[in-house]
Scaffold this active site. Structure first.
Site, PDB file in Angstrom:
ATOM      1  N   GLY A   1      63.874  37.036  55.696  1.00  0.00           N
ATOM      2  CA  GLY A   1      62.909  35.929  55.591  1.00  0.00           C
ATOM      3  C   GLY A   1      61.625  36.319  56.316  1.00  0.00           C
ATOM      4  O   GLY A   1      61.429  37.473  56.714  1.00  0.00           O
TER       5      GLY A   1
ATOM      6  N   HIS B   1      29.878  36.981  46.427  1.00  0.00           N
ATOM      7  CA  HIS B   1      30.155  38.364  46.048  1.00  0.00           C
ATOM      8  C   HIS B   1      29.590  39.306  47.112  1.00  0.00           C
ATOM      9  O   HIS B   1      28.482  39.075  47.588  1.00  0.00           O
ATOM     10  CB  HIS B   1      29.500  38.670  44.702  1.00  0.00           C
ATOM     11  CG  HIS B   1      29.609  40.105  44.324  1.00  0.00           C
ATOM     12  ND1 HIS B   1      30.780  40.644  43.828  1.00  0.00           N
ATOM     13  CD2 HIS B   1      28.714  41.128  44.407  1.00  0.00           C
ATOM     14  CE1 HIS B   1      30.594  41.937  43.600  1.00  0.00           C
ATOM     15  NE2 HIS B   1      29.344  42.256  43.948  1.00  0.00           N
TER      16      HIS B   1
ATOM     17  N   GLY C   1      62.018  37.670  60.039  1.00  0.00           N
ATOM     18  CA  GLY C   1      62.661  38.982  60.009  1.00  0.00           C
ATOM     19  C   GLY C   1      61.713  40.067  59.537  1.00  0.00           C
ATOM     20  O   GLY C   1      61.623  41.150  60.138  1.00  0.00           O
TER      21      GLY C   1
END
Ligand code: FAD
Length: 512
Positions: free
Chosen positions: A227, A491, A230
């Site tokens: 998960g 941008h 972990g």
């Protein structure tokens, strides 16, 4: 209205302090006109409008919010510092280690191609941990200051219910004290779920708390549970030189909330970084020897046993609500089969003036969810309404690249029989990602097939954890993918990939 009844921090107030069983007067301060001048306690000093047990994110945020609303509030915390799991042993220290281990790994493996040649690179683990401790200390002290600034009392000690309105405190400095609260919030959080047959010593068999404080880099580490926690810890120690194997019972990493396509892509990226994965695999038993820890693993469905040895085993199979020593039995409050305090939509337990928020009750165990609930619960007390949209709580895994999502994933929508469409855009087609030589991952939009309303957004890529805020806002406001696609994005930014994935969902991308 509240202010007139409860002047801010007035030392001797003509405050109503008789708590009735039917303590649900509108905003539940429990004050009625007839009661106004009666007193029910021996000691006025320890009467509060709100007593909070637990000074984690849920508890301290509630204390600040209540202080701001003019309530007389106390927050009881036994750890010796505020901030709970998140600030002391969770979000904050883990992110310090993730940030700095990424930097270290990048210096070792990623600078040459950028024209930066680095000489002898050394890891100073002691200093590495010190940097983490400094962040933790700064932030926990900061929270203490915020409580003070907002007039909330911080009581250092362990609180337990003596009765429905009284909390008995074993003070950290010795001695006892009790406070009475017109309203009481339980915000005692959670703890790591233990793994049967493996005794945690936080040195060799560890939880995340041991994983943020190891004194040397283990040669081999096994992580039980793929998960978020972990994988974050696996990333830290793998980057620092450990050979890390992750054993996961399910067929995908990241837990069930992570979209399967994103999880698959993420696993590939992490595997390239050196993490080894054993999915659909369970740990059957463990033997802690003097030299190594030997885990017996087998297929999740059962099968032939295999051995997996490691110097350190991290148990990361989840967390469970924490209510030990709280004296729930003294007030007749019970938890459900998963240890969670049962509450209604206003966070009230079956005793209406006792509420529960954060990890100790339902919902995802996330700091920002705890924070939202804290604010809403105080508002229910002071104004009788509050707001948390549980459909728009983002999740982030702070590996590199990050994984972030909000809303529903494909599997959830399929299970619910919802017709949807998908638009994806890869970072390899995004100008900023290409400029940064950091092109792994993608953005994925899922929208209602007919209305185009956004149902879920899933990202694996650089800065996903920041980018998901835009997705959360879009979801909160009920935006369509066209709304996002027609919104101008600066941008060159990674966020242009976000916009273009939305464009794919309702039309076509420009740059892919
Ligand atoms: C390694 C790790 C990494 C994490 N990373 C993230 C992340 O990146 N993002 C995220 O959103 N979430 C993360 N989390 C989860 C997050 O830490 C929790 O969701 C959050 O701390 C929950 O807040 P809480 O206030 O409900 O509980 P807690 O933070 O657990 O606080 C509860 C507090 O109550 C105190 N307490 C308990 N009983 C008593 C008592 N009887 N008297 C007095 N005090 C008491 C405890 O000492 C504790 O300090 C992480 C967790 C871990 C373990």
């Amino acid at each position: 209205m509240l202010r007139t009844l409860l002047p801010r921090r007035a030392p001797a107030r003509p405050l109503v302090t008789q708590f009735g069983a039917a303590n649900t007067f509108g905003p539940s301060l429990g004050v009625s006109a007839g009661q106004r001048w009666r007193r029910g306690y021996a000691s006025e000093a320890d009467e509060k409008d709100l007593v909070i047990i637990g000074g984690g994110v849920a508890g301290y945020v509630a204390a600040i919010k209540a202080g701001q609303a003019g309530l007389k509030v106390a927050c009881i915390e036994k750890r010796g510092s505020l901030g709970g799991t998140c600030l002391n042993v969770g979000c904050i220290p883990s992110k310090s280690l993730l940030n700095n281990s990424h930097l270290y790994h990048q210096i070792l493996h990623d600078t040459k191609k950028r024209g930066i040649e680095v000489g002898d690179v050394q890891l100073n683990l002691q200093q590495f941990m010190k940097a983490k401790d400094q962040s933790v200390e700064g932030l926990t002290k900061g929270v203490e200051y915020l409580l003070k600034k907002n007039g909330a009392e911080y009581i250092k000690g362990a609180g337990a219910f003596a009765d429905e309105h009284t909390v008995q405190i074993n003070l950290n400095e010795g001695g006892e004290r009790s406070v009475r609260g017109k309203n009481i919030f339980i915000a005692t959080g959670s703890e790591s779920t233990p793994f049967p047959g493996l005794t945690i010593d936080e040195k060799r068999v560890i939880t995340s708390t041991g994983a943020i404080a190891l004194e040397q880099v283990p040669k081999k580490m096994t992580v039980i549970g793929g998960g978020i926690i972990g994988l974050e810890m696996a990333s830290v120690w793998s980057r620092l030189g450990s050979e890390v194997t992750v054993v996961e019972f399910l067929g995908q990493i990241g837990g069930p909330g992570m979209d399967a396509e994103i999880a698959k892509m993420t696993q590939k990226i992490l595997a390239k970084q050196g993490l080894k994965f054993k999915l659909n695999t369970k740990v059957a038993s463990g033997d802690v020897g003097s030299d190594a820890i030997d885990l017996k693993i087998e297929a999740a469905k059962g099968g032939k046993e295999e051995s997996l040895d490691a110097d350190v085993v991290l148990v990361a199979i989840g967390r469970r609500p924490y209510t030990a020593g709280l004296g729930l039995e003294n007030v007749g409050l019970e938890t459900d089969e998963r240890g969670r305090l049962v509450i209604d939509h206003q966070y009230r337990t079956k005793i209406p003036h006792i509420r529960a928020i954060g990890d100790v009750t339902f919902g995802p165990m996330l700091a920002h969810k705890a924070e939202e609930e804290a604010v809403a619960a105080v508002e229910y007390v002071t104004k009788a309404y509050g707001h948390v949209n549980y459909g728009a709580i983002p999740s982030v895994m702070y590996t590199y690249p990050e994984v972030a999502w909000v809303g529903q994933n494909e599997a959830e929508l399929k299970a619910a029989g919802v017709k949807y469409k998908v638009g994806t855009f890869p970072f390899s087609a995004n100008s900023r990602a290409k400029t940064n030589l950091d092109t792994e991952g993608m953005v994925k939009f899922i929208a209602d097939a007919q209305t185009d309303r956004i149902l879920g957004i899933h990202i694996v890529g650089p800065n996903a954890g920041e980018m998901i805020a835009e997705g959360t806002l879009a979801l909160e406001y009920g935006a369509s993918t066209e709304d996002v696609g027609r919104t101008c994005h600066a941008h060159p930014t990674l966020a242009e990939a976000f916009k273009e994935a939305a464009m794919v969902c309702y039309d076509k991308a420009i740059h892919y």
